[in-house]
Motif scaffolding. Structure first.
Motif, PDB file in Angstrom:
ATOM      1  N   LEU A   5       0.544  -0.993   0.226  1.00  0.00           N
ATOM      2  CA  LEU A   5      -0.154  -0.356   0.381  1.00  0.00           C
ATOM      3  C   LEU A   5       1.197   0.954  -0.239  1.00  0.00           C
ATOM      4  O   LEU A   5       0.231   2.191  -0.187  1.00  0.00           O
ATOM      5  N   LYS A  43      -8.830   0.331  -5.438  1.00  0.00           N
ATOM      6  CA  LYS A  43      -9.754   0.553  -5.400  1.00  0.00           C
ATOM      7  C   LYS A  43      -9.585   1.561  -6.007  1.00  0.00           C
ATOM      8  O   LYS A  43     -10.560   3.123  -6.216  1.00  0.00           O
ATOM      9  N   THR A  44      -9.034   2.885  -4.680  1.00  0.00           N
ATOM     10  CA  THR A  44      -8.916   3.970  -4.025  1.00  0.00           C
ATOM     11  C   THR A  44      -8.527   4.526  -5.350  1.00  0.00           C
ATOM     12  O   THR A  44      -8.402   5.760  -5.483  1.00  0.00           O
ATOM     13  N   TRP A  90      -6.744  -2.846  -2.223  1.00  0.00           N
ATOM     14  CA  TRP A  90      -7.623  -2.083  -1.702  1.00  0.00           C
ATOM     15  C   TRP A  90      -6.969  -0.295  -2.237  1.00  0.00           C
ATOM     16  O   TRP A  90      -7.129   0.786  -2.296  1.00  0.00           O
ATOM     17  N   GLN A  91      -5.183  -0.290  -2.743  1.00  0.00           N
ATOM     18  CA  GLN A  91      -4.965   0.858  -3.198  1.00  0.00           C
ATOM     19  C   GLN A  91      -5.259   1.304  -4.863  1.00  0.00           C
ATOM     20  O   GLN A  91      -5.638   1.567  -5.394  1.00  0.00           O
ATOM     21  N   PHE A  95      -4.418  -5.605   0.341  1.00  0.00           N
ATOM     22  CA  PHE A  95      -3.704  -4.460   0.258  1.00  0.00           C
ATOM     23  C   PHE A  95      -3.160  -3.497  -0.917  1.00  0.00           C
ATOM     24  O   PHE A  95      -3.965  -2.795  -1.577  1.00  0.00           O
ATOM     25  N   PRO A 129      -9.217  -4.922   4.668  1.00  0.00           N
ATOM     26  CA  PRO A 129      -8.822  -5.573   3.558  1.00  0.00           C
ATOM     27  C   PRO A 129      -9.156  -7.118   3.670  1.00  0.00           C
ATOM     28  O   PRO A 129      -9.301  -7.844   4.807  1.00  0.00           O
ATOM     29  N   TRP A 138     -12.179   4.170   4.101  1.00  0.00           N
ATOM     30  CA  TRP A 138     -11.296   2.800   5.323  1.00  0.00           C
ATOM     31  C   TRP A 138     -13.392   2.554   5.236  1.00  0.00           C
ATOM     32  O   TRP A 138     -13.317   1.480   6.266  1.00  0.00           O
ATOM     33  N   SER A 184     -15.016  -0.707   5.926  1.00  0.00           N
ATOM     34  CA  SER A 184     -14.129  -1.655   5.125  1.00  0.00           C
ATOM     35  C   SER A 184     -12.387  -2.316   5.873  1.00  0.00           C
ATOM     36  O   SER A 184     -12.383  -2.134   7.296  1.00  0.00           O
TER      37      SER A 184
END
Length: 229
Positions: free
Chosen positions: A32, A79-80, A76-77, A73, A61, A112, A59
């Motif tokens: 991340l 999608k962000t 997550w990265q 992660f 991970p 988050w 949410s």
């Protein structure tokens, strides 16, 4: 290290009657680019991802759904920096305002949690120390595309909302106007969602989706059998 705000939030929510799979936080810096705040990590270690008041949630991970797809992660990265950045960019253009920085941009928003009306709870990643990141809410109800900045971290913010101290809690918690929708159904304070292994803990109590209406025991909404007694 998580501190007094985390202990207060834990006391408000109670101890879970299940044990979620643990997140390998040691992977976060490499995947991340940063480590996440300790109060958030302590929350996820104890509860996993959760739904709060039936309409918004925290949410976590989670591992990849299928081999070969990004997970953890990395997901997550992705999608962000993809989905979330695109949604924020559309809002900025609609309100004809300067673009809001999104992580990994310096000082960018790192989400988050969110609610069913696409309001996002984020960290404002100002500075290198995650323990000092404040919370920011993007597009919460009638904020006209502006950020609502909260002077505190993750645990302090969640505890404030759950105890009725947040100015925009009706929008964040998606509380219907009784004049339009009639008396509101009782909602549990929180329900289990999923963990790192994507185990959906709420299903053993009949909570099969985001919405509290999926729970088959609405009359016992305040009993919360997933909390250890």
């Amino acid at each position: 290290m998580a501190g007094a705000a985390w202990e207060r939030l834990r006391a408000i929510m109670g101890e879970p009657a299940y044990t979620p799979a643990q997140v390998p936080w040691e992977l976060a810096p490499a995947e991340l680019g940063v480590q996440l705040p300790s109060d958030y990590r302590a929350f996820i270690d104890l509860y996993g991802a959760v739904n709060l008041n039936g309409e918004w949630g925290v949410s976590s991970p989670a591992q990849a759904i299928d081999p070969g797809l990004p997970g953890g992660f990395v997901l997550w990265q992705t999608k962000t920096d993809g989905e979330f950045r695109g949604q924020v960019r559309c809002e900025d253009e609609f309100w004809d305002q300067e673009y809001t920085p999104i992580f990994p941009d310096p000082g960018g928003l790192l989400p988050w949690g969110s609610n069913s009306n696409h309001a996002y709870c984020c960290w404002l990643t100002t500075g290198p120390n995650p323990e000092q990141w404040p919370v920011a809410i993007f597009d919460c109800g009638g904020l006209d595309g502006k950020l609502d900045l909260y002077d505190g971290g993750f645990a302090q913010f969640v505890a404030t909302v759950l105890t009725g101290g947040y100015a925009h809690e009706d929008e964040l918690r998606v509380i219907p106007d009784p004049e339009d929708w009639g008396p509101a159904r009782r909602r549990p304070l929180w329900t289990p969602a999923y963990d790192w292994d994507r185990t959906r803990w709420g299903e053993q109590w009949g909570v099969a989706s985001w919405f509290v209406e999926s729970w088959n025991d609405p009359a016992g909404a305040l009993s919360m059998p997933w909390v250890r007694r």
